[in-house]
Design a protein around this motif. Structure first.
Motif, PDB file in Angstrom:
ATOM      1  N   GLY A   7      37.921 -63.529  36.685  1.00  0.00           N
ATOM      2  CA  GLY A   7      38.060 -63.995  38.064  1.00  0.00           C
ATOM      3  C   GLY A   7      38.764 -65.336  38.172  1.00  0.00           C
ATOM      4  O   GLY A   7      39.352 -65.845  37.214  1.00  0.00           O
ATOM      5  N   SER A  38      41.562 -67.433  42.817  1.00  0.00           N
ATOM      6  CA  SER A  38      41.206 -67.814  44.187  1.00  0.00           C
ATOM      7  C   SER A  38      40.830 -69.286  44.328  1.00  0.00           C
ATOM      8  O   SER A  38      41.245 -69.942  45.283  1.00  0.00           O
ATOM      9  CB  SER A  38      40.085 -66.915  44.710  1.00  0.00           C
ATOM     10  OG  SER A  38      38.973 -67.001  43.853  1.00  0.00           O
ATOM     11  N   ASP A 172      39.700 -57.158  41.439  1.00  0.00           N
ATOM     12  CA  ASP A 172      38.690 -56.298  40.803  1.00  0.00           C
ATOM     13  C   ASP A 172      39.027 -54.829  41.007  1.00  0.00           C
ATOM     14  O   ASP A 172      38.952 -54.027  40.082  1.00  0.00           O
ATOM     15  CB  ASP A 172      37.296 -56.593  41.384  1.00  0.00           C
ATOM     16  CG  ASP A 172      36.847 -57.998  41.062  1.00  0.00           C
ATOM     17  OD1 ASP A 172      36.809 -58.340  39.874  1.00  0.00           O
ATOM     18  OD2 ASP A 172      36.561 -58.761  41.995  1.00  0.00           O
ATOM     19  N   LEU A 190      34.623 -60.060  34.597  1.00  0.00           N
ATOM     20  CA  LEU A 190      34.015 -61.333  34.204  1.00  0.00           C
ATOM     21  C   LEU A 190      34.160 -62.362  35.306  1.00  0.00           C
ATOM     22  O   LEU A 190      35.245 -62.544  35.862  1.00  0.00           O
ATOM     23  CB  LEU A 190      34.667 -61.858  32.919  1.00  0.00           C
ATOM     24  CG  LEU A 190      34.704 -60.902  31.724  1.00  0.00           C
ATOM     25  CD1 LEU A 190      35.394 -61.565  30.531  1.00  0.00           C
ATOM     26  CD2 LEU A 190      33.304 -60.452  31.340  1.00  0.00           C
ATOM     27  N   GLY A 195      25.985 -61.683  36.029  1.00  0.00           N
ATOM     28  CA  GLY A 195      26.165 -60.270  36.329  1.00  0.00           C
ATOM     29  C   GLY A 195      25.797 -60.057  37.781  1.00  0.00           C
ATOM     30  O   GLY A 195      25.850 -61.014  38.575  1.00  0.00           O
ATOM     31  N   LEU A 197      23.237 -59.979  40.540  1.00  0.00           N
ATOM     32  CA  LEU A 197      21.898 -60.539  40.708  1.00  0.00           C
ATOM     33  C   LEU A 197      21.203 -59.851  41.883  1.00  0.00           C
ATOM     34  O   LEU A 197      21.799 -59.664  42.944  1.00  0.00           O
ATOM     35  CB  LEU A 197      21.993 -62.049  40.965  1.00  0.00           C
ATOM     36  CG  LEU A 197      22.765 -62.846  39.903  1.00  0.00           C
ATOM     37  CD1 LEU A 197      22.927 -64.305  40.348  1.00  0.00           C
ATOM     38  CD2 LEU A 197      22.073 -62.775  38.548  1.00  0.00           C
ATOM     39  N   TYR A 200      20.641 -63.123  44.542  1.00  0.00           N
ATOM     40  CA  TYR A 200      21.594 -64.204  44.365  1.00  0.00           C
ATOM     41  C   TYR A 200      21.152 -65.423  45.165  1.00  0.00           C
ATOM     42  O   TYR A 200      20.738 -65.244  46.296  1.00  0.00           O
ATOM     43  CB  TYR A 200      22.993 -63.736  44.820  1.00  0.00           C
ATOM     44  CG  TYR A 200      24.020 -64.825  44.812  1.00  0.00           C
ATOM     45  CD1 TYR A 200      24.604 -65.226  43.626  1.00  0.00           C
ATOM     46  CD2 TYR A 200      24.382 -65.466  46.004  1.00  0.00           C
ATOM     47  CE1 TYR A 200      25.534 -66.251  43.615  1.00  0.00           C
ATOM     48  CE2 TYR A 200      25.304 -66.490  45.983  1.00  0.00           C
ATOM     49  CZ  TYR A 200      25.875 -66.877  44.795  1.00  0.00           C
ATOM     50  OH  TYR A 200      26.783 -67.891  44.778  1.00  0.00           O
ATOM     51  N   GLN A 223      26.595 -59.908  47.941  1.00  0.00           N
ATOM     52  CA  GLN A 223      27.081 -60.537  49.159  1.00  0.00           C
ATOM     53  C   GLN A 223      28.572 -60.782  49.011  1.00  0.00           C
ATOM     54  O   GLN A 223      29.099 -60.811  47.910  1.00  0.00           O
ATOM     55  CB  GLN A 223      26.371 -61.866  49.394  1.00  0.00           C
ATOM     56  CG  GLN A 223      24.937 -61.698  49.852  1.00  0.00           C
ATOM     57  CD  GLN A 223      24.023 -62.690  49.198  1.00  0.00           C
ATOM     58  OE1 GLN A 223      24.388 -63.846  49.036  1.00  0.00           O
ATOM     59  NE2 GLN A 223      22.854 -62.248  48.801  1.00  0.00           N
ATOM     60  N   ARG A 225      32.085 -61.617  48.255  1.00  0.00           N
ATOM     61  CA  ARG A 225      33.111 -61.115  47.342  1.00  0.00           C
ATOM     62  C   ARG A 225      32.548 -60.261  46.216  1.00  0.00           C
ATOM     63  O   ARG A 225      33.285 -59.531  45.568  1.00  0.00           O
ATOM     64  CB  ARG A 225      33.925 -62.285  46.824  1.00  0.00           C
ATOM     65  CG  ARG A 225      34.856 -62.795  47.925  1.00  0.00           C
ATOM     66  CD  ARG A 225      35.272 -64.200  47.754  1.00  0.00           C
ATOM     67  NE  ARG A 225      35.689 -64.486  46.406  1.00  0.00           N
ATOM     68  CZ  ARG A 225      35.931 -65.709  45.969  1.00  0.00           C
ATOM     69  NH1 ARG A 225      35.793 -66.719  46.766  1.00  0.00           N
ATOM     70  NH2 ARG A 225      36.309 -65.887  44.736  1.00  0.00           N
ATOM     71  N   MET A 226      31.273 -60.356  45.962  1.00  0.00           N
ATOM     72  CA  MET A 226      30.677 -59.522  44.920  1.00  0.00           C
ATOM     73  C   MET A 226      30.732 -58.042  45.311  1.00  0.00           C
ATOM     74  O   MET A 226      30.729 -57.166  44.451  1.00  0.00           O
ATOM     75  CB  MET A 226      29.236 -59.976  44.693  1.00  0.00           C
ATOM     76  CG  MET A 226      28.636 -59.532  43.385  1.00  0.00           C
ATOM     77  SD  MET A 226      29.423 -60.366  41.979  1.00  0.00           S
ATOM     78  CE  MET A 226      28.798 -59.358  40.633  1.00  0.00           C
TER      79      MET A 226
HETATM   80  P1  ADP Z   1      35.878 -64.028  40.799  1.00  0.00           P
HETATM   81  O1  ADP Z   1      36.885 -64.813  41.588  1.00  0.00           O
HETATM   82  O2  ADP Z   1      35.389 -64.744  39.590  1.00  0.00           O
HETATM   83  O3  ADP Z   1      36.291 -62.626  40.526  1.00  0.00           O
HETATM   84  P2  ADP Z   1      34.233 -63.841  43.165  1.00  0.00           P
HETATM   85  O4  ADP Z   1      34.047 -65.234  43.633  1.00  0.00           O
HETATM   86  O5  ADP Z   1      35.192 -62.952  43.864  1.00  0.00           O
HETATM   87  O6  ADP Z   1      34.545 -63.883  41.620  1.00  0.00           O
HETATM   88  O7  ADP Z   1      32.807 -63.087  43.123  1.00  0.00           O
HETATM   89  C1  ADP Z   1      31.755 -63.610  42.378  1.00  0.00           C
HETATM   90  C2  ADP Z   1      30.834 -64.370  43.302  1.00  0.00           C
HETATM   91  O8  ADP Z   1      30.062 -63.464  44.071  1.00  0.00           O
HETATM   92  C3  ADP Z   1      29.793 -65.207  42.590  1.00  0.00           C
HETATM   93  O9  ADP Z   1      30.299 -66.476  42.215  1.00  0.00           O
HETATM   94  C4  ADP Z   1      28.693 -65.338  43.660  1.00  0.00           C
HETATM   95  O10 ADP Z   1      28.886 -66.513  44.412  1.00  0.00           O
HETATM   96  C5  ADP Z   1      28.929 -64.163  44.581  1.00  0.00           C
HETATM   97  N1  ADP Z   1      27.801 -63.227  44.704  1.00  0.00           N
HETATM   98  C6  ADP Z   1      27.376 -62.702  45.872  1.00  0.00           C
HETATM   99  N2  ADP Z   1      26.340 -61.874  45.688  1.00  0.00           N
HETATM  100  C7  ADP Z   1      26.076 -61.851  44.379  1.00  0.00           C
HETATM  101  C8  ADP Z   1      25.117 -61.162  43.577  1.00  0.00           C
HETATM  102  N3  ADP Z   1      24.205 -60.326  44.109  1.00  0.00           N
HETATM  103  N4  ADP Z   1      25.144 -61.352  42.241  1.00  0.00           N
HETATM  104  C9  ADP Z   1      26.061 -62.178  41.694  1.00  0.00           C
HETATM  105  N5  ADP Z   1      26.989 -62.866  42.400  1.00  0.00           N
HETATM  106  C10 ADP Z   1      27.007 -62.718  43.722  1.00  0.00           C
END
Ligand code: ADP
Length: 267
Positions: A7, A38, A172, A190, A195, A197, A200, A223, A225-226
């Motif tokens: 990410g 991002s 993703d 990654l 992972g 949660l 969260y 939530q 972006r996850m």
């Molecule tokens: P990346 O840019 O690394 O691909 P994103 O910022 O798009 O990652 O997505 C990961 C983010 O999603 C985490 O940093 C966290 O803030 C958020 N998030 C929301 N819900 C959850 C969850 N249930 N478990 C883990 N992370 C979560």
């Protein structure tokens, strides 16, 4: 062959990712790396006086509103600083990496969506001039050409629209489409969390395993972006990828750890 998507959020240790990747590559394992950017894009956009604008769809998905100026800043960061930074790290580790965006050779291709429905102040608005889309096709031949010639492909959004216009796509889900198109054995997503949660941001609430036939029901825990990661995982397993792992890229040997089962394993 394994697709690793790393990410672009704060805290990701690209040195650790590249060192681990190089060691595994030199041991004979084949990889394609897809990356984001991002966090850095937000910083550069602020510095250039064109701050990021995130919109939330009526179904709860958050995305970057990508007008033309944002797209150009996005390309500077993703295709420039981030992509070349990763390629340079790998070259220093004697891995012959080649960095390309989804535009190059139409590696990632999809439909351009010019407008987005967004909830603002409780009302649904239609915003036009968006340069976004979803990856629908992958040029697997070009990626295989590189792999078969011994190069490690390092790929990044944007994608090409069918008309050849650059479009911002979710990394993703692009990585998931790539893993399906390449018939990858595994897809590693990654990020800066251990992972998925259950509660969260409580890192003690890690969900260790998700059955492949039930991924969508775990969307409720994700939530913002996850959600895209969970959706990408569902698309990958439905497309025949046997294992998708949400892993932690903040330290250590993130790829080896994820392959050994650390994080959330979808299988
Ligand atoms: P990346 O840019 O690394 O691909 P994103 O910022 O798009 O990652 O997505 C990961 C983010 O999603 C985490 O940093 C966290 O803030 C958020 N998030 C929301 N819900 C959850 C969850 N249930 N478990 C883990 N992370 C979560």
């Amino acid at each position: 062959m394994i697709v690793v998507k790393v990410g672009g959020s704060a805290g990701i240790d690209y040195d650790a990712v590249c060192a681990d990747l190089a060691a595994l590559w030199q041991g004979g394992q084949r990889f394609v790396l897809v990356h984001g950017g991002s966090g850095e894009t937000n910083r550069v956009a602020e510095a250039l006086g064109h701050p990021p604008r995130f919109v939330t769809s009526p179904s709860g998905y958050t995305s970057r509103f990508t007008d033309r100026e944002t797209l150009e800043i996005f390309e500077m960061v993703y295709c420039g600083k981030m992509n070349k930074g990763i390629v340079e790290r790998l070259q220093r580790l004697s891995v012959n990496a080649v960095g390309l965006s989804g535009l190059d050779g139409r590696i990632f291709e999809g439909r351009h969506k010019d407008s987005v429905r967004a909830v603002e102040n409780g009302k649904v608005k239609v915003l036009r001039g968006d340069h976004t889309g979803t990856v629908e096709r992958v040029n697997a031949d070009l990626v295989n050409l590189l792999l078969n010639a011994g190069y490690l492909p390092v790929l990044t959004p944007p994608a090409a629209s069918y008309e050849g216009v650059a479009i911002n796509v979710d990394g993703d889900r692009a990585a998931a489409a790539l893993a399906v198109a390449l018939g990858a054995d595994a897809l590693l997503l990654l990020s800066n969390v251990p992972g998925l949660l259950r509660a969260y941001p409580d890192e003690g609430s890690l969900i260790p395993a998700i059955p492949a036939n039930d991924v969508e029901s775990y969307l409720e825990f994700a939530q913002d972006r996850m959600k895209k990661k969970v959706l990408g995982a569902a698309e990958a397993v439905q497309g025949g990828v046997r294992r998708v792992i949400f892993g932690d890229a903040r330290a250590g040997e993130p790829i080896s750890a994820a392959l050994a089962g650390a994080g959330t394993v979808v299988s």
